[in-house]
Enzyme design. Structure first.
Site, PDB file in Angstrom:
ATOM      1  N   SER A 257     -11.428 -12.903   9.107  1.00  0.00           N
ATOM      2  CA  SER A 257     -11.587 -13.342   7.718  1.00  0.00           C
ATOM      3  C   SER A 257     -10.307 -13.114   6.922  1.00  0.00           C
ATOM      4  CB  SER A 257     -12.808 -12.625   7.107  1.00  0.00           C
ATOM      5  OG  SER A 257     -12.482 -11.702   6.135  1.00  0.00           O
TER       6      SER A 257
ATOM      7  N   TYR B 166      -8.812   4.697  -0.117  1.00  0.00           N
ATOM      8  CA  TYR B 166      -8.064   3.512   0.349  1.00  0.00           C
ATOM      9  C   TYR B 166      -6.579   3.707   0.090  1.00  0.00           C
ATOM     10  CZ  TYR B 166      -6.695  -1.492   0.450  1.00  0.00           C
ATOM     11  OH  TYR B 166      -6.100  -2.709   0.708  1.00  0.00           O
TER      12      TYR B 166
ATOM     13  N   SER C 228      -0.563  -2.201   1.505  1.00  0.00           N
ATOM     14  CA  SER C 228      -1.053  -2.688   0.206  1.00  0.00           C
ATOM     15  C   SER C 228      -0.167  -2.166  -0.913  1.00  0.00           C
ATOM     16  CB  SER C 228      -2.477  -2.159  -0.021  1.00  0.00           C
ATOM     17  OG  SER C 228      -2.941  -2.524  -1.306  1.00  0.00           O
TER      18      SER C 228
ATOM     19  N   THR D 180      -9.810 -12.745  -1.075  1.00  0.00           N
ATOM     20  CA  THR D 180     -10.469 -12.628   0.242  1.00  0.00           C
ATOM     21  C   THR D 180     -11.813 -11.914   0.040  1.00  0.00           C
ATOM     22  OG1 THR D 180      -9.626 -10.423   0.730  1.00  0.00           O
ATOM     23  CG2 THR D 180      -8.188 -12.275   1.325  1.00  0.00           C
TER      24      THR D 180
ATOM     25  N   LYS E  85      -3.427   3.962   2.655  1.00  0.00           N
ATOM     26  CA  LYS E  85      -2.331   2.985   2.614  1.00  0.00           C
ATOM     27  C   LYS E  85      -0.983   3.673   2.335  1.00  0.00           C
ATOM     28  CE  LYS E  85      -4.643  -0.910   3.401  1.00  0.00           C
ATOM     29  NZ  LYS E  85      -4.422  -1.742   4.598  1.00  0.00           N
TER      30      LYS E  85
END
Ligand SMILES: NC(=O)c1ccc[n+]([C@@H]2O[C@H](COP(=O)([O-])OP(=O)(O)OC[C@H]3O[C@@H](n4cnc5c(N)ncnc54)[C@H](O)[C@@H]3O)[C@@H](O)[C@H]2O)c1
Length: 260
Positions: free
Chosen positions: A16, A151, A138, A186, A155
């Site tokens: 995806s 997160y 990111s 996304t 990252k």
């Protein structure tokens, strides 16, 4: 010699978003892909509709050691030229409301799986005297913001790993590219973990207003061809944030504290 046409590229998170767009564009340029994500059926459907011949290697990257064992056997006779660590999972929950286990899950997928797969493939690239390791990190690995503490931590960590790995492989003709996207439209927010480890299950206006996955993928492929070390991809504030953070850190901290 082409950096993409005829090359074998192992791409994670291929089912995806940015990974799917990468799969489409890399296949259109003549790459042979090894497609990884969890959903085998979806990967087979993608492999069948892309031009060229592609393999599927389904695996759960929240179990990096298991994934490496499976990949080792699968890739035995395959000469991989490029590894793209793209699979990732985000977070949308305040630190004080997030179970500790959620931090572990975020680290397994976003950090430890990258370390594990990169360490598996790098010795082969060194032996071949050529190759590329690409990791999709990111902007959240450069600038922390609310509801992304796990997160962002993962990252930040993966950017550090890539910086060290790049330095160690510099004289071996193995190049390391770190990609730091800002907001990209996304499924990332939809799949993001909340405090109890379940998925947010809804879109997020920031990501919905971001650049397309196709644009992000095109910029990644351009950077691979140009042997870039690191790129920031995106538009507006989410792209400018790392530079602002560097030169005006106080301003960025105040802006981040005001946002939800
Ligand atoms: N979309 C954005 O705004 C944005 C911004 C910065 C960075 N990124 C990074 O881009 C990468 C791709 O994300 P996306 O935006 O395309 O999101 P996405 O949710 O559409 O795709 C994520 C991909 O990772 C795979 N994945 C997730 N957990 C996995 C696991 N445990 N095992 C195997 N595969 C797993 C999914 O199956 C999917 O193929 C991620 O690393 C993400 O952190 C995205």
């Amino acid at each position: 010699m082409s950096k993409i046409n005829g090359k074998t590229i192992w791409l994670t998170g291929a089912s995806s978003g940015i990974g799917l767009a990468l799969a489409e564009q890399l296949a259109a340029e003549g790459a042979n892909l090894v497609l990884t994500a969890r959903n085998e059926e979806k990967l087979r459907e993608i492999a069948n509709r892309l031009p060229g011949t592609h393999l599927v290697l389904p695996m759960d990257l929240s179990r990096p050691e298991k994934a490496v064992n499976r990949a080792e056997a699968f890739l035995d006779d395959i000469k991989v030229d490029i590894l793209i660590n793209n699979a990732g999972i985000s977070q949308r929950s305040l630190a004080l409301e997030t179970d500790f286990e959620v931090y572990r899950d975020l680290m397994e997928v976003n950090y430890f799986s990258v370390v594990a797969l990169s360490k598996l493939i790098a010795p082969r690239l060194v032996n071949q005297g050529d190759g590329h390791i690409v990791t999709v990190a990111s902007v959240a690995g450069k600038v922390g913001s609310k509801r992304r503490s796990g997160y962002s931590g993962a990252k930040f960590a993966v950017i550090g790993f890539m910086d060290c790995f790049r330095a160690e492989l510099a004289d071996k003709n193995v190049r390391c590219l770190t990609v730091c996207p800002g907001f990209v439209h996304t499924q990332i927010a939809h799949n993001a973990l909340v405090g109890d480890g379940s998925a947010l299950g809804q879109a997020d206006p920031d990501n919905a207003g971001g650049i397309s996955a196709a644009q992000c993928a095109a910029e990644i492929i351009t950077a691979i061809k140009a042997d870039k070390d690191e790129i920031i991809v995106g538009k507006g504030l989410s792209k400018a944030a790392p530079v602002l953070q560097r030169f005006l850190p106080g301003l960025v901290r105040r802006m981040v504290a005001k946002r939800n």
